[in-house]
Each structure stands twice: as C-alpha cells, then as structure tokens.
Design an enzyme around this catalytic site. Structure first.
Site, PDB file in Angstrom:
ATOM      1  N   GLU A   1       0.369  -1.085   5.642  1.00  0.00           N
ATOM      2  CA  GLU A   1       1.413  -0.632   6.562  1.00  0.00           C
ATOM      3  C   GLU A   1       1.206   0.828   6.907  1.00  0.00           C
ATOM      4  O   GLU A   1       1.443   1.253   8.050  1.00  0.00           O
ATOM      5  CB  GLU A   1       2.794  -0.842   5.924  1.00  0.00           C
ATOM      6  CG  GLU A   1       3.969  -0.642   6.884  1.00  0.00           C
ATOM      7  CD  GLU A   1       4.490   0.784   6.928  1.00  0.00           C
ATOM      8  OE1 GLU A   1       5.345   1.080   7.780  1.00  0.00           O
ATOM      9  OE2 GLU A   1       4.039   1.622   6.107  1.00  0.00           O
TER      10      GLU A   1
ATOM     11  N   ASP B   1       0.824  -1.212   0.000  1.00  0.00           N
ATOM     12  CA  ASP B   1       0.000   0.000   0.000  1.00  0.00           C
ATOM     13  C   ASP B   1       0.856   1.259   0.000  1.00  0.00           C
ATOM     14  O   ASP B   1       2.044   1.228   0.345  1.00  0.00           O
ATOM     15  CB  ASP B   1      -0.943   0.022   1.203  1.00  0.00           C
ATOM     16  CG  ASP B   1      -0.221   0.215   2.535  1.00  0.00           C
ATOM     17  OD1 ASP B   1       0.787  -0.484   2.762  1.00  0.00           O
ATOM     18  OD2 ASP B   1      -0.654   1.058   3.336  1.00  0.00           O
TER      19      ASP B   1
END
Length: 462
Positions: free
Chosen positions: A214, A125
């Site tokens: 994350e 991400d």
C-alpha cells in the site's frame, strides 16, 4: 348499565395489554442497546495489544523501486501474511489463502439470511521513508509530558494530549512502529475473534483481505477487484477513531528525465548543457507557497521527492496532489509547459515527462450507495463517538478499490505520527477502533432487510 361496565372493563384490559406490549418493547430495546453499549466489553484489550506487538516486530518494509517490477516489492512481507493466514485458519474462517502476490483472503460466513458481503482491508507493508528493520515496541503508562526515545527522538506532549492514562505503544526510536497499518490488522483480527467467540452477534458475511505494498501505491495493481465478491468494503487504515475518510487527493507522481550534453569543462563554452542546472532551474519555477509544508486542509501542492543524476542525465521524481481533479490536471499541465519552455530555450537537451496518474478522489463515487458512509457513521456513534467525515491529505487502498467499483471508505486505525520514529498508538484507541468495526458490521446486519434489495438491484453481484 351492564354494557357500560363491560365496555369499561374491556378498555381497561386493552390498556393493560398495550402497556404490557410497550414494557416488553422497552425491555427488548434496552437489552439491544445494552448489547451495543457493551460491545467494547467483548474486546480483549490484552490480546489486541499482544497481536499488534507480534505483528509490529516483523519487518515488512516495502520498496517503491522494486514495486514497479513485482508485487510484493519485498519477500519479507510474506512473513506477516503467512502468520495471519495461520491465525485466520485457527479461528475457523473459510477459504483462507495467501496468493503469489502476498494477498491474504478469508471468509467468515454470515449468521443471518440474505446478508450483505462486507470486506475489511488492511495492508501488511510499512513505509520506506524511515528505517524499518527490527522493530522494538515498548508500552508506556502515559501520565503526561514528552516521551523521550533513543537517538534523541521525542514524542511531544502536544501529540499525546488525548493519551493521558492510556497505555501508549512506541518504538525505541530507531525505527518506525508500523501502526500504519498493523494497528488496522490487529483491530480486524480482534473483531473476528470477538465475532467467533460470540456467535449470537448478528453479522453479515465478512471478507478479510490483507494486502501488500500500500505504501508504494502499487499493491492493488495485482488485485482483481472486478471479480472480488463483496458488496462494499472498508479499509482500516486511518487516524482517529471518530474519523471517517470519505475523500482523498487526486494523485500524480510525475517523473522527469533531463538529458543534457557533456563536453570537457575546458572546452565547454557554448556547447555544454548541464542537466543538473536545468533541473535546478525547473525546481526554482515551482510555486514556493504550494508545497506540503506551506499547505493544509483542502489545498493542493507540488512536492519534489527525489533528484538524482549527473551533468549528462538527471531524474526528478515528484508528487502532485489536489482534491479537485481539474486543478490537479492543471498542475500537471503547468509542469509540462514549464519543461517544454526549458527544453526550447536549451537546444540540444532532451526532456521526457511522464505524469504517472496514481489515484483519484473517491468522494463522488459514494453517491452510488451513501449507506457505506451513513451506516459507518451510525456504527461510530454506537461506540460513543461523534463521527467526522475527513478529507484525507493522501490516499488509501480504498481510493483504488472505489474507482474499480468496490465502494471503500477508510476507518480510523488510531496511529499518530505515521512514517516516523515517533509513531505511536495507544491500547485504548485501538480498542475503540475495533469497537467501531464491530458496531459497523452489526449495523449492516440489522439493516439487511432494507438495503439488500438495493444491493441486488444496483450492486456488484453478478
């Protein structure tokens, strides 16, 4: 006399044998050193860059609000996860899988006996702070000076001082680049390519793990660390290639809800309690010299990240950070005491405080097996760099993994200006970070005979 001659000839022969052994040892040593020194020659920089650009073009922005409800927080993260799984399968890795939470796992078996299991982590991400959308990477043959992008965005020469002569990859200025952490993904994938293409390189068993969310801090909330089979791990999610992140903040993300009392403004005297005014009062009591913009190094801070609401109800979202856990807790206690005082002085309002601990400093945990640091430093030295242990003013997935028992320092991935439209990374820096990964894995393979007894005695294996 004959005995003396015979003894002399024997000594000469022994010296010749010793010299021959030393010469053979020197040749072998030089050959080994040549292999180490030339590890970077095995890296296909064009392939590395092409992989990074291919990954960067995929929008994988995460959503912190949705992350509290489900992981992944955005379905588009699967677009990159599935692509990576396909590439890992084509490389011949075993046990390739993408689970329902968008976690990619795969295994490259060791080619030596009695080897450690080393995991490599990176996240798919990208941050929500700035626009993600359709990323348009561009390569600049950097000669010096500022780089001007669209929308008036400028990458200043000061940030580029180490990149002269390099191929610098930027966006067009409308989105972030996603070097955090797609450069780490590309470096891991290139390292795996090199190891598959060069089976003579000694390697431990390698677990590849690509995770979601994350950036929201919640991606590993669904990861079963306890039952994940690995002896140690590295996240490839840091800055400069010579840096080794061995310490992180202790992190709290406090949420405050202030409920006031709304009355018609014409008849509000002595009755109305405006939650927005109380929020403003609270913020005014925070130390002005303890914010992100006024602190550096090992100094902690308070950060008001978001305020939203009406006169009736206001929500405040904050970050509290400190390297010292006791000081971090003292900061949280200060917030709570300040809020209780405001609540007491404004009878009729209600204030709810949720400290929301997120992660802790991972430094002390590495004492359990300091080799996770010293072996990494040896690998970085083999890349021709002087390793620097870094106290990162933030956190990584390694913070969570380490606290769960899987020791996980963070390696440099090479990006600069993370979470902004001026984010960039150079091809040469990514190649050096990839070289570090390869050298560190080789160190673990070479050190297997001396480290495996310790791992089997005190490690995570069941």
């Amino acid at each position: 006399m004959l005995k003396i001659v015979a003894q002399f000839e024997k000594e000469v022969l022994m010296k010749k044998i010793i010299n021959l052994i030393l010469a053979l040892f020197l040749v072998c040593s030089q050959a080994a050193n040549a292999e180490v020194k030339n590890m970077n020659n095995l890296i296909n920089q064009d392939r590395l860059v092409n992989s990074f650009i291919r990954y960067a073009k995929i929008d994988t922005g995460s959503d912190p609000a949705m992350a509290e409800k489900k992981i992944p927080s955005t379905e588009k993260q699967f677009d990159l996860a599935n692509l990576l799984a396909d590439e890992l399968k084509k490389l011949g890795l075993e046990d390739v899988n993408v689970n329902e939470h968008c976690v990619v796992t795969a295994k490259l078996p060791a080619n030596i006996e009695n080897a450690p299991i080393v995991a490599l982590f990176a996240h798919v991400d990208t941050a929500h702070d700035v626009p993600t959308g359709v990323v348009k990477p561009q390569i600049v043959d950097y000669k010096g000076g500022d780089i001007t992008l669209l929308n008036g965005k400028i990458i200043h020469a000061e940030d580029l001082k180490d990149e002269i002569g390099h191929k610098v990859i930027t966006t067009d200025g409308t989105t972030l680049l996603g070097a955090d952490d797609k450069s780490g993904i590309a470096e891991i994938m290139e390292a795996i390519n090199v190891l598959v293409e060069n089976p003579s390189i000694k390697r431990p068993e390698i677990k590849v793990v690509f995770t979601p969310d994350e950036e929201t801090g919640l991606g590993l909330s669904i990861f079963d660390t306890k039952n994940f089979e690995a002896d140690l791990a590295y996240t490839v999610d840091g800055g400069a290639p010579y840096e080794l992140d061995t310490e992180t903040f202790n992190a709290f993300n406090p949420e405050i809800t202030i409920t006031g009392k709304v009355v018609h403004c014409g008849y509000a005297y002595g009755k109305m309690i405006n939650s927005l005014e109380l929020a403003n009062e609270f913020v005014s009591k925070l130390p002005k010299n303890e914010t992100p913009s006024t602190t550096r190094g090992r100094e902690g801070y308070y950060f008001v990240d978001e305020i939203s609401g009406t006169a009736e109800k206001t929500t405040i979202k904050m970050l509290v950070r400190d390297f010292d856990l006791k000081k971090a807790q003292e900061r949280v206690d200060f917030l709570e005491k300040t809020l209780k005082k405001i609540e007491k002085e404004n009878k009729g309002c209600e204030i709810v405080f949720n400290p929301k601990p997120v992660y802790q400093n991972m430094k002390e945990y590495f004492n359990q097996m300091p080799e996770v640091i010293t072996y990494a430093e040896e690998g970085i030295r083999r890349s021709g760099l002087t390793p620097v242990r870094n106290s990162v003013r933030g956190g990584t997935d390694g913070s969570h993994l380490t606290l769960e028992g899987l020791l996980t320092p963070n390696l440099g991935a090479g990006g600069i200006n993370f979470h902004s439209q001026t984010e960039f990374v150079s091809a040469e820096t990514m190649a050096k970070c990839c070289e570090n990964v390869l050298n560190i894995l080789q160190v673990w393979a070479e050190k297997s005979p001396e480290i495996m007894p310790k791992i089997l005695k005190n490690g995570r294996r069941k």
